[in-house]
Design a protein around this motif. Structure first.
Motif, PDB file in Angstrom:
ATOM      1  N   GLU A   1      66.706  68.173  26.565  1.00  0.00           N
ATOM      2  CA  GLU A   1      65.933  68.067  27.810  1.00  0.00           C
ATOM      3  C   GLU A   1      64.802  69.098  27.810  1.00  0.00           C
ATOM      4  OE1 GLU A   1      66.335  65.843  30.223  1.00  0.00           O
ATOM      5  OE2 GLU A   1      68.001  64.926  29.127  1.00  0.00           O
ATOM      6  N   PRO A   2      63.677  68.802  28.486  1.00  0.00           N
ATOM      7  CA  PRO A   2      62.633  69.820  28.600  1.00  0.00           C
ATOM      8  C   PRO A   2      63.132  71.000  29.424  1.00  0.00           C
ATOM      9  CG  PRO A   2      62.144  67.927  29.998  1.00  0.00           C
ATOM     10  CD  PRO A   2      63.320  67.537  29.156  1.00  0.00           C
ATOM     11  N   ALA A   3      62.726  72.187  29.064  1.00  0.00           N
ATOM     12  CA  ALA A   3      63.239  73.398  29.710  1.00  0.00           C
ATOM     13  C   ALA A   3      62.890  73.449  31.198  1.00  0.00           C
ATOM     14  CB  ALA A   3      62.695  74.633  29.008  1.00  0.00           C
ATOM     15  N   ARG A   4      61.885  72.680  31.622  1.00  0.00           N
ATOM     16  CA  ARG A   4      61.490  72.726  33.026  1.00  0.00           C
ATOM     17  C   ARG A   4      62.566  72.179  33.966  1.00  0.00           C
ATOM     18  NH1 ARG A   4      57.901  68.852  30.909  1.00  0.00           N
ATOM     19  NH2 ARG A   4      58.533  66.708  31.334  1.00  0.00           N
ATOM     20  N   VAL A   5      63.551  71.435  33.447  1.00  0.00           N
ATOM     21  CA  VAL A   5      64.577  70.856  34.315  1.00  0.00           C
ATOM     22  C   VAL A   5      65.691  71.859  34.627  1.00  0.00           C
ATOM     23  CG1 VAL A   5      64.122  68.610  33.266  1.00  0.00           C
ATOM     24  CG2 VAL A   5      66.101  69.935  32.501  1.00  0.00           C
ATOM     25  N   LEU A   6      65.711  73.008  33.984  1.00  0.00           N
ATOM     26  CA  LEU A   6      66.807  73.949  34.151  1.00  0.00           C
ATOM     27  C   LEU A   6      66.721  74.686  35.482  1.00  0.00           C
ATOM     28  CD1 LEU A   6      66.986  75.620  30.610  1.00  0.00           C
ATOM     29  CD2 LEU A   6      68.248  73.628  31.454  1.00  0.00           C
ATOM     30  N   SER A   7      67.882  74.994  36.046  1.00  0.00           N
ATOM     31  CA  SER A   7      67.940  75.835  37.238  1.00  0.00           C
ATOM     32  C   SER A   7      67.665  77.285  36.847  1.00  0.00           C
ATOM     33  CB  SER A   7      69.319  75.737  37.879  1.00  0.00           C
ATOM     34  OG  SER A   7      70.303  76.346  37.038  1.00  0.00           O
ATOM     35  N   GLY A   8      67.533  78.152  37.852  1.00  0.00           N
ATOM     36  CA  GLY A   8      67.281  79.563  37.568  1.00  0.00           C
ATOM     37  C   GLY A   8      68.385  80.196  36.737  1.00  0.00           C
ATOM     38  N   GLY A   9      69.631  79.897  37.071  1.00  0.00           N
ATOM     39  CA  GLY A   9      70.743  80.442  36.313  1.00  0.00           C
ATOM     40  C   GLY A   9      70.794  79.899  34.905  1.00  0.00           C
ATOM     41  N   GLN A  10      70.503  78.610  34.747  1.00  0.00           N
ATOM     42  CA  GLN A  10      70.493  78.011  33.417  1.00  0.00           C
ATOM     43  C   GLN A  10      69.365  78.582  32.566  1.00  0.00           C
ATOM     44  OE1 GLN A  10      70.236  73.920  34.718  1.00  0.00           O
ATOM     45  NE2 GLN A  10      72.398  73.530  34.277  1.00  0.00           N
ATOM     46  N   ARG A  11      68.242  78.923  33.190  1.00  0.00           N
ATOM     47  CA  ARG A  11      67.151  79.543  32.430  1.00  0.00           C
ATOM     48  C   ARG A  11      67.549  80.922  31.913  1.00  0.00           C
ATOM     49  NH1 ARG A  11      61.251  77.812  34.780  1.00  0.00           N
ATOM     50  NH2 ARG A  11      61.719  75.583  34.990  1.00  0.00           N
ATOM     51  N   LYS A  12      68.371  81.630  32.676  1.00  0.00           N
ATOM     52  CA  LYS A  12      68.847  82.927  32.195  1.00  0.00           C
ATOM     53  C   LYS A  12      69.804  82.746  31.025  1.00  0.00           C
ATOM     54  CE  LYS A  12      67.718  85.672  36.121  1.00  0.00           C
ATOM     55  NZ  LYS A  12      67.916  86.955  36.796  1.00  0.00           N
ATOM     56  N   LEU A  13      70.623  81.705  31.072  1.00  0.00           N
ATOM     57  CA  LEU A  13      71.487  81.405  29.937  1.00  0.00           C
ATOM     58  C   LEU A  13      70.667  80.989  28.716  1.00  0.00           C
ATOM     59  CD1 LEU A  13      74.348  79.490  31.782  1.00  0.00           C
ATOM     60  CD2 LEU A  13      74.546  81.708  30.639  1.00  0.00           C
ATOM     61  N   LEU A  14      69.599  80.210  28.946  1.00  0.00           N
ATOM     62  CA  LEU A  14      68.711  79.835  27.850  1.00  0.00           C
ATOM     63  C   LEU A  14      68.075  81.071  27.232  1.00  0.00           C
ATOM     64  CD1 LEU A  14      66.984  77.979  26.089  1.00  0.00           C
ATOM     65  CD2 LEU A  14      65.425  77.696  28.030  1.00  0.00           C
ATOM     66  N   GLU A  15      67.631  81.988  28.061  1.00  0.00           N
ATOM     67  CA  GLU A  15      67.000  83.203  27.537  1.00  0.00           C
ATOM     68  C   GLU A  15      67.994  84.030  26.725  1.00  0.00           C
ATOM     69  OE1 GLU A  15      65.212  86.214  30.268  1.00  0.00           O
ATOM     70  OE2 GLU A  15      63.388  85.582  29.260  1.00  0.00           O
ATOM     71  N   LEU A  16      69.253  84.052  27.184  1.00  0.00           N
ATOM     72  CA  LEU A  16      70.285  84.760  26.431  1.00  0.00           C
ATOM     73  C   LEU A  16      70.490  84.096  25.072  1.00  0.00           C
ATOM     74  CD1 LEU A  16      72.423  86.970  26.303  1.00  0.00           C
ATOM     75  CD2 LEU A  16      74.003  85.419  27.487  1.00  0.00           C
ATOM     76  N   ALA A  17      70.571  82.761  25.039  1.00  0.00           N
ATOM     77  CA  ALA A  17      70.717  82.056  23.767  1.00  0.00           C
ATOM     78  C   ALA A  17      69.523  82.312  22.863  1.00  0.00           C
ATOM     79  CB  ALA A  17      70.871  80.556  24.013  1.00  0.00           C
ATOM     80  N   ARG A  18      68.353  82.413  23.459  1.00  0.00           N
ATOM     81  CA  ARG A  18      67.127  82.590  22.670  1.00  0.00           C
ATOM     82  C   ARG A  18      67.095  83.956  21.977  1.00  0.00           C
ATOM     83  NH1 ARG A  18      61.575  80.808  25.460  1.00  0.00           N
ATOM     84  NH2 ARG A  18      62.114  82.476  26.890  1.00  0.00           N
ATOM     85  N   VAL A  19      67.625  84.988  22.616  1.00  0.00           N
ATOM     86  CA  VAL A  19      67.677  86.282  21.929  1.00  0.00           C
ATOM     87  C   VAL A  19      68.846  86.330  20.954  1.00  0.00           C
ATOM     88  CG1 VAL A  19      66.509  87.494  23.796  1.00  0.00           C
ATOM     89  CG2 VAL A  19      68.998  87.476  23.747  1.00  0.00           C
TER      90      VAL A  19
END
Length: 252
Positions: free
Chosen positions: A145-163
């Motif tokens: 899915e495009p990252a724009r669909v993520l909630s605020g909390g999910q974006r923080k989880l994405l950022e954690l996965a990215r590091v």
């Protein structure tokens, strides 16, 4: 693991961070608290390379890093997240994670022509690692899915996965609990504990005192740009200066 000595930074007026010294132990989850304007984000920017200190030194595993660029600090094993995550919204969640590892061969356009097999093999390895960390943070079902669909909390989880895909030894987390719903906050806390058990160290800025007191040992307290105290959560909670300045006079 990380040693700061006399870090000082100003922006034309009084120092925002003044003569701050501390040591982060390997394997610890260290908290950094203080009121708005205490200098916490400026200190994070000094550690991560976004700002150059006016004075002071900083060493990661014995390597001096003050004044190095953020990408150089990242490559040496220290990564950071931001209070407000900013993923690339049109890229998929998986693509956002795959772009994080530094020094990928495909970043050099001539390598794609001269060594296409090596580039493809590395991309497969990065993809596997990215999928592993997306599964770890619970975002596998949203990988395409495009990252724009993520909630605020999910974006923080994405950022954690990215590091995490870059396999850092030390992660600086900037308010991981800010604006996150309780169920996702519990998930983030669980992931921090699990990663720490695997050997990852953390320094966490956080206003959520429940998170700090349950996760962080020790806790650093910053006040008006200076380090007020450092200690175990119980000692910080009991210190009258901290109670009055940060936690509120009604907290025992």
């Amino acid at each position: 693991m990380l040693v700061a000595q006399g870090l000082t930074k100003g922006f034309g007026g009084p120092p925002v961070v003044e003569d701050v010294s501390f040591t982060l132990a390997r394997g610890a989850i260290t908290g950094l608290i203080g009121p708005n304007g205490a200098g916490k984000t400026t200190l994070f920017n000094l550690l991560a390379g976004s700002l150059r200190p006016d004075r002071g030194t900083l060493a990661l595993d014995g390597t001096r890093i003050e004044g190095r660029r953020p990408d150089e600090v990242f490559a040496l094993g220290m990564a950071r997240t931001f209070q407000i995550p900013r993923p690339f919204p049109a890229m998929t969640v998986l693509e956002n994670v795959m772009l994080a590892p530094p020094g990928q061969q495909g970043e050099r356009f001539w390598t794609n022509w001269l060594r296409p097999g090596a580039v493809a093999a590395e991309e497969r390895r990065v993809r596997e690692r990215a999928l592993h960390w997306l599964d770890f943070v619970g975002l596998t079902r949203l990988a395409q899915e495009p990252a724009r669909v993520l909630s605020g909390g999910q974006r923080k989880l994405l950022e954690l996965a990215r590091v995490l895909v870059a396999e850092p030894r030390l992660i600086l987390l900037d308010e991981p609990g800010a604006g996150v719903a309780p169920p996702l906050l519990a998930t983030i806390m669980e992931k921090i504990v699990a990663l720490n058990a695997q050997g990852t160290s953390f320094l966490i800025i956080e206003h959520n005192m429940e998170l700090v007191m349950s996760l962080c040992r020790p806790v650093l307290v910053l006040a008006q740009g200076k380090l007020l105290m450092e200690g175990e959560p119980e000692a910080v909670r009991a210190d009258r200066r901290v109670v009055e300045a940060y936690l509120g006079a009604g907290i025992a």
